[in-house]
Design an enzyme around this catalytic site. Sequence first.
Site, PDB file in Angstrom:
ATOM      1  N   GLU A 149      -5.385  -4.813  10.767  1.00 45.97           N
ATOM      2  CA  GLU A 149      -4.358  -3.794  10.965  1.00 45.97           C
ATOM      3  C   GLU A 149      -4.661  -3.013  12.245  1.00 45.97           C
ATOM      4  O   GLU A 149      -5.447  -2.057  12.214  1.00 45.97           O
ATOM      5  CB  GLU A 149      -4.332  -2.824   9.788  1.00 45.97           C
ATOM      6  CG  GLU A 149      -4.023  -3.482   8.460  1.00 45.97           C
ATOM      7  CD  GLU A 149      -3.456  -2.474   7.468  1.00 45.97           C
ATOM      8  OE1 GLU A 149      -2.346  -2.688   6.990  1.00 45.97           O
ATOM      9  OE2 GLU A 149      -4.122  -1.461   7.194  1.00 45.97           O
TER      10      GLU A 149
ATOM     11  N   ASN B 256       0.868  -1.186   0.000  1.00 47.45           N
ATOM     12  CA  ASN B 256       0.000   0.000   0.000  1.00 47.45           C
ATOM     13  C   ASN B 256       0.902   1.232   0.000  1.00 47.45           C
ATOM     14  O   ASN B 256       1.470   1.592   1.023  1.00 47.45           O
ATOM     15  CB  ASN B 256      -0.878  -0.047   1.266  1.00 47.45           C
ATOM     16  CG  ASN B 256      -1.697   1.207   1.457  1.00 47.45           C
ATOM     17  OD1 ASN B 256      -1.804   2.043   0.559  1.00 47.45           O
ATOM     18  ND2 ASN B 256      -2.298   1.351   2.637  1.00 47.45           N
TER      19      ASN B 256
ATOM     20  N   LYS C 161       0.090   4.245  -0.313  1.00 49.67           N
ATOM     21  CA  LYS C 161      -0.559   5.440   0.246  1.00 49.67           C
ATOM     22  C   LYS C 161      -0.324   6.636  -0.687  1.00 49.67           C
ATOM     23  O   LYS C 161      -0.231   6.446  -1.894  1.00 49.67           O
ATOM     24  CB  LYS C 161      -0.072   5.690   1.677  1.00 49.67           C
ATOM     25  CG  LYS C 161      -0.184   4.413   2.533  1.00 49.67           C
ATOM     26  CD  LYS C 161      -0.011   4.633   3.995  1.00 49.67           C
ATOM     27  CE  LYS C 161      -0.163   3.289   4.724  1.00 49.67           C
ATOM     28  NZ  LYS C 161      -0.120   3.421   6.172  1.00 49.67           N
TER      29      LYS C 161
ATOM     30  N   SER D 114       3.410  -1.966  10.342  1.00 49.92           N
ATOM     31  CA  SER D 114       4.857  -2.002  10.565  1.00 49.92           C
ATOM     32  C   SER D 114       5.492  -3.352  10.226  1.00 49.92           C
ATOM     33  O   SER D 114       6.412  -3.793  10.907  1.00 49.92           O
ATOM     34  CB  SER D 114       5.192  -1.572  11.994  1.00 49.92           C
ATOM     35  OG  SER D 114       4.762  -0.234  12.223  1.00 49.92           O
TER      36      SER D 114
ATOM     37  N   HIS E  81      -9.554   1.137   4.946  1.00 46.63           N
ATOM     38  CA  HIS E  81      -8.276   1.344   5.627  1.00 46.63           C
ATOM     39  C   HIS E  81      -8.486   2.311   6.795  1.00 46.63           C
ATOM     40  O   HIS E  81      -9.291   3.236   6.698  1.00 46.63           O
ATOM     41  CB  HIS E  81      -7.239   1.909   4.651  1.00 46.63           C
ATOM     42  CG  HIS E  81      -5.860   1.909   5.224  1.00 46.63           C
ATOM     43  ND1 HIS E  81      -5.423   2.900   6.074  1.00 46.63           N
ATOM     44  CD2 HIS E  81      -4.843   1.022   5.111  1.00 46.63           C
ATOM     45  CE1 HIS E  81      -4.187   2.612   6.449  1.00 46.63           C
ATOM     46  NE2 HIS E  81      -3.806   1.484   5.879  1.00 46.63           N
TER      47      HIS E  81
ATOM     48  N   GLU F 229      -6.870   4.736   7.787  1.00 46.77           N
ATOM     49  CA  GLU F 229      -6.661   6.154   7.443  1.00 46.77           C
ATOM     50  C   GLU F 229      -7.885   6.719   6.730  1.00 46.77           C
ATOM     51  O   GLU F 229      -8.192   7.910   6.852  1.00 46.77           O
ATOM     52  CB  GLU F 229      -5.381   6.296   6.597  1.00 46.77           C
ATOM     53  CG  GLU F 229      -4.143   6.118   7.472  1.00 46.77           C
ATOM     54  CD  GLU F 229      -2.935   5.536   6.771  1.00 46.77           C
ATOM     55  OE1 GLU F 229      -2.889   5.551   5.525  1.00 46.77           O
ATOM     56  OE2 GLU F 229      -2.027   5.061   7.480  1.00 46.77           O
TER      57      GLU F 229
ATOM     58  N   GLY G 202       2.403   2.415  10.727  1.00 45.85           N
ATOM     59  CA  GLY G 202       3.347   3.517  10.531  1.00 45.85           C
ATOM     60  C   GLY G 202       4.056   3.946  11.809  1.00 45.85           C
ATOM     61  O   GLY G 202       4.693   4.990  11.840  1.00 45.85           O
TER      62      GLY G 202
HETATM   63  P1  PGA Z   1       2.779   0.416   7.632  1.00 47.39           P
HETATM   64  O1  PGA Z   1       1.319   0.590   6.990  1.00 47.39           O
HETATM   65  O2  PGA Z   1       3.337  -0.875   7.072  1.00 47.39           O
HETATM   66  O3  PGA Z   1       3.555   1.610   7.163  1.00 47.39           O
HETATM   67  O4  PGA Z   1       2.608   0.345   9.098  1.00 47.39           O
HETATM   68  C1  PGA Z   1       0.460  -0.515   6.811  1.00 47.39           C
HETATM   69  C2  PGA Z   1      -0.843  -0.044   6.225  1.00 47.39           C
HETATM   70  O5  PGA Z   1      -1.313   1.029   6.589  1.00 47.39           O
HETATM   71  O6  PGA Z   1      -1.434  -0.737   5.371  1.00 47.39           O
END
Ligand code: PGA
Length: 249
Positions: free
Chosen positions: A166, A9, A11, A211, A96, A98, A172
């Site tokens: 997640e 992803n 983003k 992460s 997601h 976010e 992140g």
């Molecule tokens: P990250 O994001 O690996 O940077 O923690 C995962 C995600 O949001 O899908």
Amino acid sequence: MPTPLIAGNWKMNGLLGESIERVGALAARVAAEPPHCDIAVCPPATLLRPVADALNNSAIALGGQDCHAAQAGAHTGDVSAEMLADAGCRYVIVGHSERRSDHGESDALVRSKAAAAHSAGLVAVVCLGESEAQRDAGEALAVVERQLAGSLPASVSAADTVIAYEPVWAIGTGRTASLDEIAEVHAHLRRLLCGRLGEEGRDLRLLYGGSVKPANAAGILAADEVNGALVGGASLAVDDFWAICRSCP
Ligand code: PGA
């Protein structure tokens, strides 16, 4: 056991030149040394078509990061699932965290987006996960259970849906859930999926995200009921993403 899926992803990251270079380098590695997993990359909407062209003849699939629930119409700035399919996508991420936090997306909206994805012939990657406060309050299992029930459309099947667990506090942040925490939630989700879909529930892929990096991927990907990973930050570096793909057992 379903074939694992490693989905990157990206983003809101990536301009044209660097992105084409990134997928070109990834495609060359996949062709030279096919890994034990399916691979997808989910770039921003502006890059879908050029990345689709760059991935032509590659085993790497393309995914969108979100779609609108409607097929078309007066929705300025949005992209429909049909448009994603038209641009060469096989997957679309919906729900997601976010999107849930930045855009106030509810389970009901996520469900209608997943249904739109299915109507367009896409595989919906439905994301869910508890916040840090919810985990600290001992509510993690109840939260994901509620999100699962609310976010899956009637059309769900093992072929057209992937679930990504997640935990919001692990996205992140560099802080990964422990293997015990992951195993507990994944076992719960699997029980719920089998309750809903019967035996087919065993074939629906359950990804972990938050992460994931080369250093922790092997342990996570070998955990019970983990069928791959949704990778954010580490998907932007070819070496890291490839190392994660190669960590699939
Ligand atoms: P990250 O994001 O690996 O940077 O923690 C995962 C995600 O949001 O899908």
